[in-house]
Design a protein around this motif. Structure first.
Motif, mmCIF file in Angstrom:
data_model
loop_
_atom_site.group_PDB
_atom_site.id
_atom_site.type_symbol
_atom_site.label_atom_id
_atom_site.label_comp_id
_atom_site.label_asym_id
_atom_site.label_seq_id
_atom_site.Cartn_x
_atom_site.Cartn_y
_atom_site.Cartn_z
ATOM 1 N N GLU A 41 -1.733 -10.710 -7.421
ATOM 2 C CA GLU A 41 -2.605 -10.624 -6.255
ATOM 3 C C GLU A 41 -2.759 -9.176 -5.808
ATOM 4 O OE1 GLU A 41 -0.178 -12.689 -6.721
ATOM 5 O OE2 GLU A 41 -1.018 -14.710 -6.551
ATOM 6 N N ALA A 42 -1.658 -8.428 -5.880
ATOM 7 C CA ALA A 42 -1.708 -7.016 -5.506
ATOM 8 C C ALA A 42 -2.657 -6.248 -6.421
ATOM 9 C CB ALA A 42 -0.309 -6.410 -5.560
ATOM 10 N N LEU A 43 -2.578 -6.532 -7.717
ATOM 11 C CA LEU A 43 -3.443 -5.862 -8.678
ATOM 12 C C LEU A 43 -4.904 -6.234 -8.431
ATOM 13 C CD1 LEU A 43 -3.805 -4.119 -11.206
ATOM 14 C CD2 LEU A 43 -3.373 -6.180 -12.585
ATOM 15 N N GLY A 44 -5.166 -7.505 -8.193
ATOM 16 C CA GLY A 44 -6.533 -7.931 -7.937
ATOM 17 C C GLY A 44 -7.116 -7.268 -6.706
ATOM 18 N N LEU A 45 -6.317 -7.177 -5.657
ATOM 19 C CA LEU A 45 -6.778 -6.521 -4.435
ATOM 20 C C LEU A 45 -7.055 -5.045 -4.693
ATOM 21 C CD1 LEU A 45 -7.207 -6.997 -1.329
ATOM 22 C CD2 LEU A 45 -4.889 -6.099 -1.033
ATOM 23 N N GLY A 46 -6.144 -4.402 -5.437
ATOM 24 C CA GLY A 46 -6.323 -2.981 -5.718
ATOM 25 C C GLY A 46 -7.545 -2.701 -6.563
ATOM 26 N N VAL A 47 -7.720 -3.463 -7.625
ATOM 27 C CA VAL A 47 -8.869 -3.264 -8.513
ATOM 28 C C VAL A 47 -10.179 -3.485 -7.755
ATOM 29 C CG1 VAL A 47 -10.072 -4.193 -10.527
ATOM 30 C CG2 VAL A 47 -7.613 -3.806 -10.622
ATOM 31 N N LYS A 82 -12.182 8.276 -6.402
ATOM 32 C CA LYS A 82 -12.751 9.557 -5.969
ATOM 33 C C LYS A 82 -12.609 9.780 -4.468
ATOM 34 C CE LYS A 82 -16.213 9.831 -9.660
ATOM 35 N NZ LYS A 82 -17.676 9.918 -9.960
ATOM 36 N N GLU A 83 -12.322 8.727 -3.727
ATOM 37 C CA GLU A 83 -12.289 8.832 -2.270
ATOM 38 C C GLU A 83 -10.911 8.549 -1.676
ATOM 39 O OE1 GLU A 83 -15.373 6.352 -0.607
ATOM 40 O OE2 GLU A 83 -16.614 6.620 -2.402
ATOM 41 N N HIS A 84 -10.172 7.655 -2.269
ATOM 42 C CA HIS A 84 -8.904 7.220 -1.687
ATOM 43 C C HIS A 84 -7.752 8.155 -2.045
ATOM 44 C CE1 HIS A 84 -10.288 2.747 -1.317
ATOM 45 N NE2 HIS A 84 -10.725 3.494 -0.325
ATOM 46 N N THR A 85 -6.729 8.088 -1.224
ATOM 47 C CA THR A 85 -5.503 8.816 -1.527
ATOM 48 C C THR A 85 -4.962 8.376 -2.886
ATOM 49 O OG1 THR A 85 -3.174 9.090 -0.872
ATOM 50 C CG2 THR A 85 -4.269 7.092 -0.141
ATOM 51 N N PRO A 86 -4.464 9.303 -3.712
ATOM 52 C CA PRO A 86 -3.939 8.934 -5.026
ATOM 53 C C PRO A 86 -2.796 7.925 -4.978
ATOM 54 C CG PRO A 86 -4.331 11.286 -4.930
ATOM 55 C CD PRO A 86 -4.516 10.768 -3.540
ATOM 56 N N GLU A 87 -2.154 7.791 -3.822
ATOM 57 C CA GLU A 87 -1.078 6.800 -3.704
ATOM 58 C C GLU A 87 -1.585 5.391 -3.985
ATOM 59 O OE1 GLU A 87 2.624 5.010 -3.063
ATOM 60 O OE2 GLU A 87 2.028 7.060 -3.584
ATOM 61 N N VAL A 88 -2.877 5.138 -3.720
ATOM 62 C CA VAL A 88 -3.437 3.834 -4.071
ATOM 63 C C VAL A 88 -3.321 3.619 -5.576
ATOM 64 C CG1 VAL A 88 -5.493 2.386 -4.108
ATOM 65 C CG2 VAL A 88 -5.057 3.855 -2.130
ATOM 66 N N GLY A 89 -3.667 4.642 -6.335
ATOM 67 C CA GLY A 89 -3.579 4.536 -7.782
ATOM 68 C C GLY A 89 -2.170 4.249 -8.250
ATOM 69 N N ARG A 90 -1.194 4.897 -7.625
ATOM 70 C CA ARG A 90 0.200 4.654 -8.008
ATOM 71 C C ARG A 90 0.570 3.194 -7.756
ATOM 72 N NH1 ARG A 90 5.736 4.913 -6.490
ATOM 73 N NH2 ARG A 90 5.263 4.814 -4.269
ATOM 74 N N ASP A 134 -11.385 -2.704 3.537
ATOM 75 C CA ASP A 134 -12.794 -2.361 3.727
ATOM 76 C C ASP A 134 -13.007 -1.456 4.933
ATOM 77 O OD1 ASP A 134 -13.629 -3.820 1.530
ATOM 78 O OD2 ASP A 134 -14.060 -5.633 2.701
ATOM 79 N N ARG A 135 -12.155 -1.597 5.934
ATOM 80 C CA ARG A 135 -12.330 -0.832 7.169
ATOM 81 C C ARG A 135 -11.787 0.595 7.077
ATOM 82 N NH1 ARG A 135 -10.782 -4.851 12.258
ATOM 83 N NH2 ARG A 135 -12.530 -6.310 12.008
ATOM 84 N N ASP A 136 -11.004 0.869 6.061
ATOM 85 C CA ASP A 136 -10.323 2.169 5.982
ATOM 86 C C ASP A 136 -10.851 3.004 4.825
ATOM 87 O OD1 ASP A 136 -8.468 4.282 6.131
ATOM 88 O OD2 ASP A 136 -7.125 3.229 4.751
ATOM 89 N N PRO A 137 -11.532 4.102 5.097
ATOM 90 C CA PRO A 137 -12.095 4.913 4.011
ATOM 91 C C PRO A 137 -11.077 5.774 3.281
ATOM 92 C CG PRO A 137 -12.586 5.929 6.136
ATOM 93 C CD PRO A 137 -11.925 4.610 6.431
ATOM 94 N N THR A 138 -9.871 5.919 3.832
ATOM 95 C CA THR A 138 -8.893 6.820 3.229
ATOM 96 C C THR A 138 -8.064 6.156 2.131
ATOM 97 O OG1 THR A 138 -7.058 6.300 4.740
ATOM 98 C CG2 THR A 138 -8.683 7.943 5.483
ATOM 99 N N GLY A 139 -7.951 4.827 2.162
ATOM 100 C CA GLY A 139 -7.109 4.119 1.209
ATOM 101 C C GLY A 139 -5.722 3.816 1.728
ATOM 102 N N GLU A 140 -5.394 4.308 2.918
ATOM 103 C CA GLU A 140 -4.061 4.053 3.461
ATOM 104 C C GLU A 140 -3.825 2.563 3.679
ATOM 105 O OE1 GLU A 140 -1.174 5.510 7.167
ATOM 106 O OE2 GLU A 140 -3.220 6.267 6.990
ATOM 107 N N ALA A 141 -4.848 1.853 4.161
ATOM 108 C CA ALA A 141 -4.709 0.410 4.360
ATOM 109 C C ALA A 141 -4.460 -0.294 3.038
ATOM 110 C CB ALA A 141 -5.967 -0.148 5.028
ATOM 111 N N LEU A 142 -5.128 0.167 1.999
ATOM 112 C CA LEU A 142 -4.957 -0.447 0.685
ATOM 113 C C LEU A 142 -3.548 -0.215 0.149
ATOM 114 C CD1 LEU A 142 -6.403 -2.122 -1.396
ATOM 115 C CD2 LEU A 142 -7.371 -0.032 -2.367
ATOM 116 N N VAL A 143 -3.001 0.944 0.412
ATOM 117 C CA VAL A 143 -1.611 1.226 0.024
ATOM 118 C C VAL A 143 -0.674 0.232 0.703
ATOM 119 C CG1 VAL A 143 0.289 2.873 0.218
ATOM 120 C CG2 VAL A 143 -1.985 3.665 -0.459
ATOM 121 N N GLU A 144 -0.861 0.060 2.016
ATOM 122 C CA GLU A 144 -0.017 -0.877 2.762
ATOM 123 C C GLU A 144 -0.169 -2.299 2.216
ATOM 124 O OE1 GLU A 144 2.036 -0.467 5.392
ATOM 125 O OE2 GLU A 144 1.741 1.661 5.792
#
Length: 228
Positions: free
Chosen positions: A156-162, A168-176, A133-143
């Motif tokens: 759990e990883a999938l639930g957190l990601g979804v 439209k805002e996060h780095t595409p690496e989140v999608g991967r 929630d604190r990171d607008p880039t998605g890098e935290a979500l990737v980690e």
């Protein structure tokens, strides 16, 4: 003893848990070491998500905690060398808690989650959610997703990601990472759906680099399913 109960013991014995992570000069400290540590702390005050600075400072406090186990830590007299690792983890925990108080800080929360994942997975996932929630880039979500996948928790990883991915805002690496988590959780339909969501990213070049690998992974999963 697990990390969380150990931390609670240590907090009861100290006026503030954060003192574990703070610089405590000893007779053996060298000026160069002190200046290096102060420089790292200054960098983290400016940017609490400076991963290299956090990891470097973590090594400093880990080493100090391990080296002082038999001399300064009142708990250390009861235990053997294995306690050095726990003492080092507690030092990093205190450092992470200290830095996580900054509302911009997400990486310290990632490290706190990493330390607590085995003992208290629910609390760890809450920390990962806050970090995302604190990171607008998605890098935290990737980690966060990567950590859960590596810990054998793809659901759990999938639930957190979804719950947090904004294509439209996060780095595409989140999608991967979301797609890989879906495949590891045996959610082939979800993986295909998330592959389509990658098209929403404005970073078409990054998506083009990611797409072949995830398409291959999905195709392999489809072949495996067809062969069963």
């Amino acid at each position: 003893m697990a990390l969380m109960p150990r931390l609670r013991q240590l907090m009861r014995r100290n006026t503030s848990a954060s003192t574990i992570g703070t610089r405590r000069p000893t007779k053996g400290d060298r000026r160069g070491d002190t200046l290096h540590e102060d420089a790292l702390r200054a960098m983290l005050v400016d940017d609490p998500n400076n991963i290299r600075a956090f990891q470097a400072l973590s090594e400093v406090v880990r080493r100090r905690a391990a080296d002082s186990t038999h001399n300064e830590d009142p708990l250390a007299a009861e235990v053997a060398d294995t306690e050095k690792q726990r003492a080092a983890d507690l030092a990093v925990w205190a450092l992470g808690e200290e830095l996580a108080g900054n509302p911009r800080a997400w990486y310290p929360l990632i490290e706190l989650a990493r330390l607590s994942l085995d003992d208290d997975p629910e609390a760890a996932i809450r920390r990962l959610s806050t970090a995302a929630d604190r990171d607008p880039t998605g890098e935290a979500l990737v980690e966060a997703i990567t950590m859960l996948r590596e810990a054998g928790q793809p659901v759990e990883a999938l639930g957190l990601g979804v719950g947090h991915w904004r294509a439209k805002e996060h780095t595409p690496e989140v999608g991967r990472q979301v797609i890989l988590a879906a495949l590891e959780a045996d959610r082939l339909f979800d993986a295909r759906h998330h592959l389509q969501s990658l098209d929403l990213s404005p970073d078409k070049r990054a998506v083009a680099k990611i797409r072949p690998d995830v398409q291959k992974a999905i195709a392999q999963a489809e072949q495996k399913l067809a062969g069963t």
